[in-house]
Design a protein around this motif. Structure first.
Motif, PDB file in Angstrom:
ATOM      1  N   ASN A 237      -8.761  -7.481  -5.151  1.00  0.00           N
ATOM      2  CA  ASN A 237      -7.987  -7.753  -3.936  1.00  0.00           C
ATOM      3  C   ASN A 237      -6.776  -6.839  -3.839  1.00  0.00           C
ATOM      4  N   ILE A 238      -6.138  -6.560  -4.988  1.00  0.00           N
ATOM      5  CA  ILE A 238      -4.966  -5.672  -4.973  1.00  0.00           C
ATOM      6  C   ILE A 238      -5.389  -4.267  -4.554  1.00  0.00           C
ATOM      7  N   ALA A 239      -6.530  -3.801  -5.088  1.00  0.00           N
ATOM      8  CA  ALA A 239      -7.018  -2.474  -4.700  1.00  0.00           C
ATOM      9  C   ALA A 239      -7.329  -2.459  -3.202  1.00  0.00           C
ATOM     10  N   ARG A 240      -7.931  -3.552  -2.709  1.00  0.00           N
ATOM     11  CA  ARG A 240      -8.255  -3.605  -1.274  1.00  0.00           C
ATOM     12  C   ARG A 240      -6.974  -3.511  -0.447  1.00  0.00           C
ATOM     13  N   MET A 241      -5.934  -4.233  -0.878  1.00  0.00           N
ATOM     14  CA  MET A 241      -4.679  -4.193  -0.128  1.00  0.00           C
ATOM     15  C   MET A 241      -4.052  -2.796  -0.204  1.00  0.00           C
ATOM     16  N   ASN A 242      -4.085  -2.170  -1.390  1.00  0.00           N
ATOM     17  CA  ASN A 242      -3.555  -0.802  -1.510  1.00  0.00           C
ATOM     18  C   ASN A 242      -4.277   0.136  -0.543  1.00  0.00           C
ATOM     19  N   ARG A 243      -5.602  -0.012  -0.491  1.00  0.00           N
ATOM     20  CA  ARG A 243      -6.447   0.814   0.373  1.00  0.00           C
ATOM     21  C   ARG A 243      -6.050   0.594   1.835  1.00  0.00           C
ATOM     22  N   GLU A 244      -5.957  -0.661   2.230  1.00  0.00           N
ATOM     23  CA  GLU A 244      -5.619  -0.978   3.626  1.00  0.00           C
ATOM     24  C   GLU A 244      -4.212  -0.503   3.946  1.00  0.00           C
ATOM     25  N   TYR A 245      -3.302  -0.652   2.985  1.00  0.00           N
ATOM     26  CA  TYR A 245      -1.912  -0.257   3.224  1.00  0.00           C
ATOM     27  C   TYR A 245      -1.810   1.257   3.412  1.00  0.00           C
TER      28      TYR A 245
ATOM     29  N   ALA B 162      -4.224   4.551 -12.166  1.00  0.00           N
ATOM     30  CA  ALA B 162      -3.988   5.406 -11.002  1.00  0.00           C
ATOM     31  C   ALA B 162      -5.029   5.140  -9.914  1.00  0.00           C
ATOM     32  N   PHE B 163      -6.279   4.934 -10.308  1.00  0.00           N
ATOM     33  CA  PHE B 163      -7.337   4.698  -9.319  1.00  0.00           C
ATOM     34  C   PHE B 163      -7.121   3.361  -8.618  1.00  0.00           C
ATOM     35  N   GLN B 164      -6.754   2.346  -9.384  1.00  0.00           N
ATOM     36  CA  GLN B 164      -6.474   1.023  -8.811  1.00  0.00           C
ATOM     37  C   GLN B 164      -5.312   1.126  -7.810  1.00  0.00           C
ATOM     38  N   SER B 165      -4.256   1.871  -8.182  1.00  0.00           N
ATOM     39  CA  SER B 165      -3.095   2.009  -7.289  1.00  0.00           C
ATOM     40  C   SER B 165      -3.484   2.689  -5.984  1.00  0.00           C
TER      41      SER B 165
END
Ligand code: HEM
Ligand code: SF4
Ligand code: FES
Lengths: 255, 205
Positions: A237-245, B162-165
């Motif tokens: 979910n955090i990765a999804r939010m980073n992506r959307e952001y 880094a990939f997760q960020s």
């Protein structure tokens, strides 16, 4: 004392309100049944304190069945104590040994000021929700549930994210006091569904902005939140939010 | 953090590859040829400015991040059982990075400064000989090993982080990224560690 009951020592954080300094206070918890929940153990201790004319320990609770998210306690260095996937109200005293000393602290975060003792003010989470954690709909008759078809996988992933109870254990566990797991669960549960997609850019930008204004720290991906979350909300979910952001910051049609 | 970190990682690939030329054990002929090319090529000169900018940006971001995160928890916990939910090195990126920075100061002093002096005074410069001189001293070997171990743990967390960020977390690719990160960190750091050790022991002549 009946067979198998335990005697414990509690070191509990006492603090009058958010403007005063707190300190640890030591209490004896005698004759505790291993089948009690952690909160019931506190009830027993408080009964004894009240009957001897002392001030009871303030703590938050409501449902006592793991769904309201109120029972915030940082127990022996971990939010909600030594067991994974549960809240404090679901923690039983059999998880401890007779004679143990248990250290109980409130969630510690600038964005969660202490109200009293172990009770903290989580209205920062409410303000993040008000900033974008909703879908705008015209009221009227309820639409047929199957008007918009939703892939099963999307429905399941959204539901997993929606399992978040807003307890704040993720913030408490994180060495940076980051609220990314909570906010990303709320962003995901809406943006994964067709009704939520429409406002998804504004939502993620506004919720993250509010999160930063509340004074939560930055995510460094230690994964402590996911490990301590009573609802096992995933780091995906955090990765999804980073992506959307990132996407919304670059493509949003506003200046 | 993620972008600048990945950029620094891309530099590591070039750096470790070129330095591994010493393992040809040809008295530094191939290595010096490579080092000479790097020291005089104008494209590499421009990339070098980018590298320093990237490093400074990474350090600046790290400082800002650390200060903000400190402010987010004004009262510390009395008891913290961090080991129950996360790895020690994921929680120690700032300390590992600071050790790396200290190491980099020594490292640039050992090699970058003498090379720059030679280039600007148009003097001949034998980088390989300089390397042997530095790694004849046991305390430099020790400092380099501490630096490389800090790098290992910094990368073990940093590579996949880094990939997760950047928002890349996928059931298919994330396990691959994590494995690549672990192997990348181990291979790069083992090669770097082998350089001072083999020279000190006289295996590379
Ligand atoms: C000069 C000294 C350095 C300092 C002070 C430093 C400090 C930090 C800090 C505090 C973090 C954030 C913590 C986290 O995300 O968990 C970080 C992340 C990272 N660093 Fe460094 N670092 C340094 C050098 C390097 C070098 C030389 C590399 C690469 C070879 C590197 C690669 C990374 C990566 C990939 C990340 C993860 C980015 C992310 O989580 O998004 N760092 N560093
Ligand atoms: S993500 Fe998990 S730990 Fe965080 S508030 Fe929601 S339920 Fe609690
Ligand atoms: S009291 Fe509701 S979750 Fe514990």
């Amino acid at each position: 004392m009946s067979h198998g009951n335990m005697n414990l020592t509690l070191k509990v954080w006492k603090q009058k309100n958010k403007d005063t300094k707190g300190r640890f206070e030591t209490y004896d918890a005698k004759g505790i049944s291993p089948d009690m929940s952690f909160l019931e153990m506190f009830d027993v201790v408080n009964e004894q304190l009240i009957s001897s004319g002392k001030e009871p320990i303030a703590f938050d609770h409501d449902c006592r069945e793991g769904i309201c998210g109120m029972c915030s306690m940082y127990i022996n260095g971990r939010p909600h104590g030594p067991k994974g996937g549960i809240t404090t109200c679901q923690l039983h005293m059999r998880s401890f040994k007779n004679g143990d000393t248990i250290v109980v602290e409130p969630w510690r975060s600038a964005a969660f000021p202490v109200i009293k003792d172990l009770a903290v003010d989580r209205s920062s989470f409410d303000r993040i929700m008000s900033a974008g954690g909703f879908v705008s709909v015209n009221t009227g008759n309820a639409k047929d549930a199957n008007n918009i078809l939703i892939p099963k996988d999307d429905a399941d992933t959204a539901f997993d994210a929606a399992a978040c109870i807003g307890c704040g254990a993720c913030v408490a566990a994180c060495k940076n006091s980051s609220a990314m797991l909570f906010v990303s669960a709320k962003v995901s549960q809406l943006s994964l569904l067709p009704q939520g997609k429409i406002e998804k850019q504004d939502r993620v930008l506004n919720m993250v902005k509010q999160m930063d204004e509340e004074g939560f720290g930055n995510c460094t991906n230690t994964g402590a939140c996911e490990a301590e979350c009573p609802k096992s909300i995933s780091l995906e979910n955090i990765a999804r939010m980073n992506r959307e952001y990132l996407g919304a910051s670059f493509t949003q049609n506003k200046v | 953090m993620g972008l600048t970190g990945l950029f620094l990682i891309s530099f590591l690939v070039v750096h470790v590859t070129l330095n591994s030329f010493i393992f040809f054990n040809d008295g530094g002929a191939s290595f010096n040829a490579g080092a000479d090319f790097m020291a005089h090529n104008p494209v590499v000169r421009i990339l070098e400015i980018g590298l320093f900018a990237g490093l400074l940006l990474h350090i600046f971001q790290a400082l800002l991040l650390t200060l903000e995160n400190r402010k987010a928890r004004p009262t510390p916990y009395q008891v913290v059982n961090g080991g129950a939910n996360s790895s020690w090195y994921s929680r120690s990126m700032g300390i590992l990075g600071s050790l790396l920075l200290l190491f980099l100061v020594v490292h640039l002093g050992n090699f970058w400064v003498p090379t720059k002096i030679a280039v600007f005074s148009h003097a001949e410069h034998d980088t390989f000989a300089g390397m042997k001189e530095v790694f004849a001293q046991w305390y430099f070997v020790a400092i380099y090993l501490v630096g490389v171990i800090s790098l290992l743990y910094h990368l073990l967390h940093g590579f996949q982080s880094a990939f997760q960020s950047l928002g890349l977390n996928h059931k298919k690719y994330t396990p691959l990224i994590k494995k690549t990160g672990i192997w990348f960190s181990i291979i790069v750091c083992a090669l770097f560690a082998a350089m001072p050790v083999t020279m000190f022991l006289g295996i590379i002549k």
